[in-house]
Design a protein around this motif. Structure first.
Motif, short mmCIF file in Angstrom:
data_model
loop_
_atom_site.label_atom_id
_atom_site.label_comp_id
_atom_site.label_asym_id
_atom_site.label_seq_id
_atom_site.Cartn_x
_atom_site.Cartn_y
_atom_site.Cartn_z
N ILE A 119 0.85 -1.19 0.00
CA ILE A 119 0.00 0.00 0.00
C ILE A 119 0.89 1.24 0.00
O ILE A 119 1.88 1.31 0.73
CB ILE A 119 -0.93 0.03 1.23
CG1 ILE A 119 -1.92 -1.14 1.19
CG2 ILE A 119 -1.69 1.35 1.29
CD1 ILE A 119 -2.81 -1.22 2.40
N HIS A 120 0.55 2.20 -0.84
CA HIS A 120 1.24 3.48 -0.81
C HIS A 120 0.23 4.61 -0.95
O HIS A 120 -0.82 4.45 -1.58
CB HIS A 120 2.30 3.57 -1.92
CG HIS A 120 1.72 3.60 -3.30
ND1 HIS A 120 1.49 2.47 -4.04
CD2 HIS A 120 1.33 4.65 -4.08
CE1 HIS A 120 0.99 2.80 -5.21
NE2 HIS A 120 0.88 4.12 -5.26
N ASN A 121 0.55 5.75 -0.36
CA ASN A 121 -0.28 6.95 -0.46
C ASN A 121 0.42 7.96 -1.34
O ASN A 121 1.60 8.28 -1.13
CB ASN A 121 -0.51 7.57 0.92
CG ASN A 121 -1.56 6.84 1.73
OD1 ASN A 121 -1.63 5.62 1.68
ND2 ASN A 121 -2.36 7.58 2.48
N SER A 122 -0.28 8.47 -2.34
CA SER A 122 0.26 9.54 -3.17
C SER A 122 0.18 10.85 -2.39
O SER A 122 -0.85 11.17 -1.78
CB SER A 122 -0.53 9.64 -4.47
OG SER A 122 -0.07 10.73 -5.24
N LEU A 123 1.26 11.63 -2.42
CA LEU A 123 1.32 12.87 -1.65
C LEU A 123 1.40 14.12 -2.53
O LEU A 123 1.48 15.22 -2.01
CB LEU A 123 2.54 12.84 -0.71
CG LEU A 123 2.60 11.67 0.28
CD1 LEU A 123 3.92 11.72 1.05
CD2 LEU A 123 1.42 11.69 1.23
N HIS A 124 1.36 13.93 -3.86
CA HIS A 124 1.58 15.08 -4.74
C HIS A 124 0.32 15.55 -5.46
O HIS A 124 0.22 16.71 -5.83
CB HIS A 124 2.67 14.76 -5.77
CG HIS A 124 2.42 13.50 -6.55
ND1 HIS A 124 1.59 13.47 -7.64
CD2 HIS A 124 2.89 12.24 -6.39
CE1 HIS A 124 1.56 12.24 -8.13
NE2 HIS A 124 2.33 11.47 -7.40
N SER A 125 -0.65 14.66 -5.66
CA SER A 125 -1.84 15.06 -6.43
C SER A 125 -2.94 15.61 -5.54
O SER A 125 -3.71 16.48 -5.96
CB SER A 125 -2.37 13.87 -7.23
OG SER A 125 -2.61 12.76 -6.38
N HIS A 126 -3.05 15.10 -4.32
CA HIS A 126 -4.05 15.58 -3.35
C HIS A 126 -3.39 15.66 -1.98
O HIS A 126 -2.44 14.94 -1.68
CB HIS A 126 -5.27 14.66 -3.28
CG HIS A 126 -6.04 14.58 -4.56
ND1 HIS A 126 -6.93 15.56 -4.96
CD2 HIS A 126 -6.06 13.65 -5.55
CE1 HIS A 126 -7.47 15.23 -6.13
NE2 HIS A 126 -6.95 14.08 -6.51
N THR A 127 -3.92 16.53 -1.13
CA THR A 127 -3.41 16.62 0.24
C THR A 127 -3.90 15.43 1.05
O THR A 127 -4.92 14.81 0.70
CB THR A 127 -3.90 17.92 0.91
OG1 THR A 127 -5.33 17.87 1.04
CG2 THR A 127 -3.51 19.14 0.08
N PRO A 128 -3.22 15.08 2.15
CA PRO A 128 -3.68 13.97 2.98
C PRO A 128 -5.10 14.18 3.50
O PRO A 128 -5.87 13.22 3.64
CB PRO A 128 -2.66 13.95 4.12
CG PRO A 128 -1.42 14.52 3.54
CD PRO A 128 -1.90 15.58 2.57
N GLU A 129 -5.46 15.44 3.79
CA GLU A 129 -6.81 15.72 4.29
C GLU A 129 -7.89 15.38 3.27
O GLU A 129 -9.02 15.03 3.64
CB GLU A 129 -6.93 17.20 4.68
CG GLU A 129 -6.16 17.58 5.93
CD GLU A 129 -4.69 17.88 5.66
OE1 GLU A 129 -3.98 18.25 6.60
OE2 GLU A 129 -4.25 17.72 4.49
#
Length: 338
Positions: A154-164
């Protein structure tokens, strides 16, 4: 130092390339690539100083000594009284680093053969994890009698949308409420913070035989190198969560985490600990945060569902294993056949 020679006469680029394995007592060659921290000389030297770890740097070199591929393998001695076990395991994180103008699959095959023929005899099993692509090295692994186990990444993208924007409004409100109650997550700054971090991490994983926790020297060295940030989640004088995040090539990796979830259930220490790691990586401009050990892809995996609640993307992948005992390796290869 181990030395193996492989010749590929059919390919001029591969002609007369040699495979070397540098152990913890050897001097590494010049020209090693440092961009990928998991296969870097810095991590090699750190593992050499860490108890119960012995690093091996596998390289492919030209006749004039130029390094065109490298792979760091770490031999770890694992022992416990409860449950009782004693063995050595060889672990490789990722597939190594390669010169961009060289054939990656053939270089990987050379290093894999060298690793199996030398270090394989020193360990109960070899494990490859966190490969960049699910099918990477499939042919080479099979040819060297490795077997695949389906795993979840699992990975979270951090560049296209904010974590919120990636989590639910309900979870965000719950996190903000806990902050208002006095919960704080901050970086480890002194010896007192570090001892609390280490104590919680080891207590949390005490009855998890698969989970390997290195000696304190490893985490101290990682922090000194600047490739890792250690965090603790605190409620007044209580440490209720901790995490270790590694940074390499514009990527963040959540390597270790622990929390006192049952003791402080209303404060949600697991959510706040993971949330801070994600937020911190986003604020520092990293492209993704990767969760390194989500586990087997069971249909009901509570930890996987918890990590996915932060808006990450699940990816099915393989971990490859080779057991040194031939009949056990054959049996496991049959059990985990595709």
């Amino acid at each position: 130092m181990f030395f193996l020679k492989n010749t590929y006469l059919c390919n001029p680029q591969m002609n007369e390339l040699t495979t070397h394995i540098y152990s913890s007592n050897d001097t590494l060659p010049d020209g090693l690539m440092e961009e990928n921290f998991f296969h870097s000389p810095q991590l090699f030297h750190l593992c050499r100083k860490t108890p119960r770890q012995q690093p091996f740097m596998v390289t492919v070199e030209t006749p004039d000594g130029e390094v065109v591929a490298q792979m760091l393998a770490v031999l770890r001695r694992r022992a416990s009284w409860l449950p009782p076990y004693l063995y050595r395991q060889c672990r490789v994180v990722g597939e190594g680093v390669y010169h961009p103008d060289r054939p990656k699959d053939q270089l990987f095959d050379m290093m894999l053969q060298a690793l199996k023929e030398t270090i394989g005899r020193k360990s109960l099993f070899i494990e490859f994890s966190n490969l960049s692509q699910k099918m990477f090295g499939y042919k080479q692994f099979r040819a060297n009698s490795f077997f695949p186990v389906r795993w979840m990444s699992i990975h979270n993208s951090l560049h296209s949308h904010t974590p919120e924007e990636r989590i639910s409004e309900k979870m965000l409100q719950r996190i903000e409420t806990c902050y208002k109650k006095g919960v704080v997550t901050d970086e480890v700054k002194n010896d007192t913070d570090f001892h609390a971090f280490s104590k919680l991490l080891r207590r949390h994983n005490w009855l998890k035989p698969k989970r390997y926790i290195p000696a304190d020297e490893f985490f101290i060295g990682m922090k000194e190198l600047g490739n890792t940030r250690l965090f603790t989640t605190r409620y007044h004088e209580y440490i209720i969560g901790c995490s270790a995040v590694v940074y390499s090539e514009r990527q963040a990796y959540l390597w270790y985490a622990a929390y006192r979830r049952k003791s402080f259930i209303k404060l949600h220490p697991d959510e706040l600990t993971i949330w801070h790691a994600i937020k911190d990586a986003h604020e520092r401009g990293y492209e993704h945060i990767n969760f390194m050990d989500v586990g087997l892809p069971y249909s009901h995996n509570t930890f996987r569902e918890f990590i996915l609640s932060f808006g990450g993307k699940p990816v099915s992948t393989y971990r490859w294993f080779h057991c040194n005992t031939r009949w056990i390796n054959s049996l496991l290869s049959w059990i985990y056949r595709d």
